[in-house]
Design a protein around this motif. Sequence first.
Motif, PDB file in Angstrom:
ATOM      1  N   ILE A  43       3.891 -51.916 -44.814  1.00  0.00           N
ATOM      2  CA  ILE A  43       3.850 -52.768 -45.741  1.00  0.00           C
ATOM      3  C   ILE A  43       1.980 -53.469 -45.928  1.00  0.00           C
ATOM      4  O   ILE A  43       1.272 -53.635 -46.570  1.00  0.00           O
ATOM      5  N   ASP A  78      -0.712 -52.763 -48.257  1.00  0.00           N
ATOM      6  CA  ASP A  78      -0.966 -53.705 -48.848  1.00  0.00           C
ATOM      7  C   ASP A  78      -2.584 -53.792 -48.983  1.00  0.00           C
ATOM      8  O   ASP A  78      -3.357 -54.341 -47.429  1.00  0.00           O
ATOM      9  N   ASP A 132      -0.057 -47.040 -53.803  1.00  0.00           N
ATOM     10  CA  ASP A 132       0.915 -48.645 -54.909  1.00  0.00           C
ATOM     11  C   ASP A 132       1.966 -47.607 -54.433  1.00  0.00           C
ATOM     12  O   ASP A 132       2.935 -48.117 -54.111  1.00  0.00           O
ATOM     13  N   LYS A 150       2.691 -48.527 -50.981  1.00  0.00           N
ATOM     14  CA  LYS A 150       3.611 -50.009 -50.485  1.00  0.00           C
ATOM     15  C   LYS A 150       4.864 -50.191 -51.334  1.00  0.00           C
ATOM     16  O   LYS A 150       5.934 -50.827 -50.285  1.00  0.00           O
ATOM     17  N   GLU A 156       8.250 -50.902 -48.972  1.00  0.00           N
ATOM     18  CA  GLU A 156       8.974 -52.273 -49.368  1.00  0.00           C
ATOM     19  C   GLU A 156      10.421 -51.431 -49.529  1.00  0.00           C
ATOM     20  O   GLU A 156      11.236 -52.324 -49.147  1.00  0.00           O
TER      21      GLU A 156
END
Length: 191
Positions: A69, A73, A106, A109, A113
Amino acid sequence: MKSKLTIGLLVGATMATAVFAHGGAEGVVKERMDAMSAMGQSVKKLAPMMRGETDYDAAAVRAAARVFIEHSDGLTELFPEGSDSKPSEAKPEIWSEWDKFSALADQLKTASEGLAEAAGNGLMASGANLGAGSMMGTQSSGGGMMGTSSMMGAASDGGMMDYASMPADGAFNMVTQTCSSCHAKFRFEAK
């Protein structure tokens, strides 16, 4: 078996690349190489656990997910245009196909998560928290690897996958598949 081979190849390639590629890297190229190396180390730590070769440790899975993460990010910020000179392994397609590259960042990420959410579920092989469709959450997995697939985070109805009901190895495979997809399209292989 195929996912074990993919994970093994990804770990091996990432580790070998990290050892040799960082020589002479500076600035943003070094930052992104260090980020990729950190994520590769986390994959290396989790891969035997996800294959059932070592005891499952939800805290270690969450710690690795935090690494993924943290480095996913803002990942695209580590790829400013023109930062593809040696020792960078970035292909020019990153900038000519920025939307695809950004979508994969994206997805990384989102999958990372999801791995953090799924850490408490254990492995699919253990039978914990498994119901119909739980390997990939409660949504269908149609579509492609480049951003339209619920397998990579977006459900067919436009919502997000239910990572909380997914086994951790399913979420981990989604993380490593995203890495592999990006590397195959946007990274030169070390020779």
